[in-house]
Design an enzyme around this catalytic site. Structure first.
Site: not given
Lengths: 102, 465
Positions: B390-392
């Site tokens: 997600n965040d990456v």
């Protein structure tokens, strides 16, 4: 000031050792690919279990009826040994997988 | 005399084995031997410390032997049983135990000191250092374990104005330490110092969460090394000193490398900035609808593409989906689709976490692309499958200065022709940040457990042949 200079002169060997080991540690790690960061961290973690040597020396020099030192020292040996054995074993397990695929 | 020389030589060999072992650990071909070499060095050091001749020592070998055997058994069983996905937690616990070992040693020394054994100020300073650093490493690692294992959430342990409390604890700890070293203190002061240092370790890790966890583990690892080095000074033992400093230095540099990968300063990580201002970027999202795709359509898209890029994240680890992912990979490859993996440096909960998992599933090494190579290849990729990351892959890192991830290098998956995101639900990721990627025109969502979803893709692709 004099105290600091005296400390410096008396511990020259230790200070040399510290500085060179720090530089060595930096140099070794700065060339590691990301892939190996987890096994490396785990392996380094196992090496930090070297603190167990202190526990062994402590117990050996304790009086055989000094049950506090013996008991607490043995606890330290157990803790340190889990760190050492577990750390190396887990690292080996991880690296075994890297090897398999070739 | 001869025996002493042999033992000192053994310590030297042990220290050399640590250095060469660490060096070899840094290359995939020699890593395994490097680890074994370091383990050999440790064995030599332990044996040498067992037979080193002390005058008038009681030796107490039974106690040591019992401790060594118990520790070995526990360590082996734990290392054997742990799932590959739980590796970060395991390393964190092992690390904490090393710190605890240093704490116990320092406390024994202090109890002996108050029992009448004379120690110089210099010795006291070293003992207190081992106590403090070991204590922070111990409770910090335990909390890191609890957080990684999902047993404790960030909000449960973070107090209002937490950084103020942390600074206060730090000042009290340092003040007490100086007082103890200068005046000698008392057993009560020593116990108080230990208690506060243990609390500080816990409190120090409390506000840090989300994607910053790997950084913390690495930092705590270097703390344990430093506490071992301090203990080495207590016993005037070179191999403890060298081993400890090596780990301290390498852990520090690894920590810095990880911070760089996320484009954040260590200071920023430590005050727990991540996820702190998520509210500002959430506000602008409003009502957006993500497009869903059914497994059948997704499978057709994969089957008729030239190149596929898989982006694994922690969701893949949680769902244990690495083996089935490899099966999908093999299936596509036999149908002439080129499959590669894009590995973000901080994907998962530890650097290299994804590499370990994929290696477990026998994914060949050259198929794993690092951040730069993957970003070069992405514009020419037909389909990207994001598996539980997600965040990456959050575009906010590039274009939303209000987002907590702003500035972090990410995988530009939206540059590929199509993106399929496998995800349990629309909930934000571990760092608690919304992700615009899910609403991107090229993105389709496939909801469900990662393993189950890929399983469906596999059977659909099989049906197409």
């Amino acid at each position: 000031m004099e105290g600091i200079l005296e400390f410096f002169n008396n511990n020259l060997y230790i200070i040399y050792l510290l500085i060179f080991t720090i530089i060595l540690g930096f140099e070794i790690i700065s060339k590691v690919p990301t892939v190996l960061h987890t096994p490396l961290m785990s392996g380094a973690n196992a090496i930090s279990g070297v603190v167990i040597i202190g526990a062994i020396i402590l117990i050996r020099q304790a009086q055989s009826d000094d049950y506090f030192t013996l008991g607490a020292g043995t606890l330290a040996v157990v803790l340190g040994m889990i760190n050492v054995v577990g750390g190396f074993a887990v690292t080996d397990r991880m690296l075994e997988m890297f090897k398999k695929k070739k | 005399m001869v025996l002493t020389s042999i033992i000192n030589l053994s310590y030297l060999l042990g220290a050399l084995a640590f250095v060469v072992g660490l060096r070899r650990l840094s290359s995939p071909d020699t890593a395994r031997r490097g680890n074994l070499l370091a383990a050999l060095g440790m064995s030599i050091a332990i044996i040498a410390s067992m037979i080193y001749p002390f005058s008038n020592a009681d030796n107490n070998y039974i106690w040591i032997g019992g401790g060594l055997i118990a520790g070995t058994l526990i360590g082996l069983v734990a290392a054997r049983r742990v799932q590959m996905t739980d590796m970060p937690q395991m390393v964190s616990i092992f690390n904490g135990l090393g710190g605890a070992c240093a704490v116990v040693l320092a406390m024994i020394e202090l109890v002996q000191f108050y029992g009448g054994v004379a120690k110089s100020t210099q010795e006291l300073v070293v003992i207190v250092l081992a106590l403090l650093i070991g204590a922070v490493a111990f409770t910090g690692s335990i909390l890191a374990y609890l957080k990684l294992d999902g047993k404790v959430s960030d909000s449960q342990v973070t107090l209002p104005s937490h950084s103020l409390i942390n600074n206060l604890l730090l000042i009290i700890t340092l003040g007490l330490s100086i007082y103890l070293c200068v005046t000698g203190g008392s057993l009560f002061i020593a116990l108080l110092l230990m208690a506060i240092a243990l609390i500080y370790g816990f409190s120090f890790v409390a506000p840090i969460g989300g994607a910053d966890m790997p950084v913390v583990i690495s930092l705590l690892n270097s703390f344990t090394g430093l506490s071992a080095a301090a203990a080495g000074l207590i016993y005037n033992n070179n191999i403890m000193l060298i081993g400890g400093i090596l780990v301290g230095a390498s852990g520090t540099i690894l920590t810095v490398l990880m911070c760089q990968a996320m484009n954040r300063s260590l200071f920023n990580v430590l005050i727990g900035g991540f996820g702190g201002n998520a509210a500002t970027s959430k506000a602008q999202l409003g009502e957006q609808v993500a497009r869903e795709v059914v497994p059948n359509d997704a499978a057709i898209q994969l089957f008729y593409s030239q190149s596929v890029m898989i982006v694994p994240g922690y969701g893949l680890a949680v769902a244990q989906a690495q083996k089935i992912t490899k099966e999908l990979d093999d299936l596509l490859e036999t149908n002439g689709v080129s499959v590669q993996y894009a590995i973000h440096p901080v994907a998962g909960r530890m650097p290299g976490h994804m590499n370990v998992l994929l290696a477990e599933a026998d994914v060949p090494y050259p198929k794993l692309l690092d951040l730069d190579d993957a970003n070069d290849a992405l514009p020419n990729t037909d389909v990207v499958i994001v598996v539980g990351a997600n965040d990456v892959v959050n575009p906010a890192a590039l274009d939303d200065p209000g987002s907590p991830v702003y500035g972090m290098p990410v995988l530009n998956v939206w540059e590929a022709k199509n993106v399929i995101v496998l995800k349990r639900s629309m909930n934000p990721g571990y760092a608690g940040i919304e992700n615009q990627l899910f609403f991107h025109p090229r993105t389709k969502m496939l909801f469900g457990d990662a393993k189950a979803s890929i399983q469906k893709l596999v059977s659909e692709v099989k049906g197409l042949r």
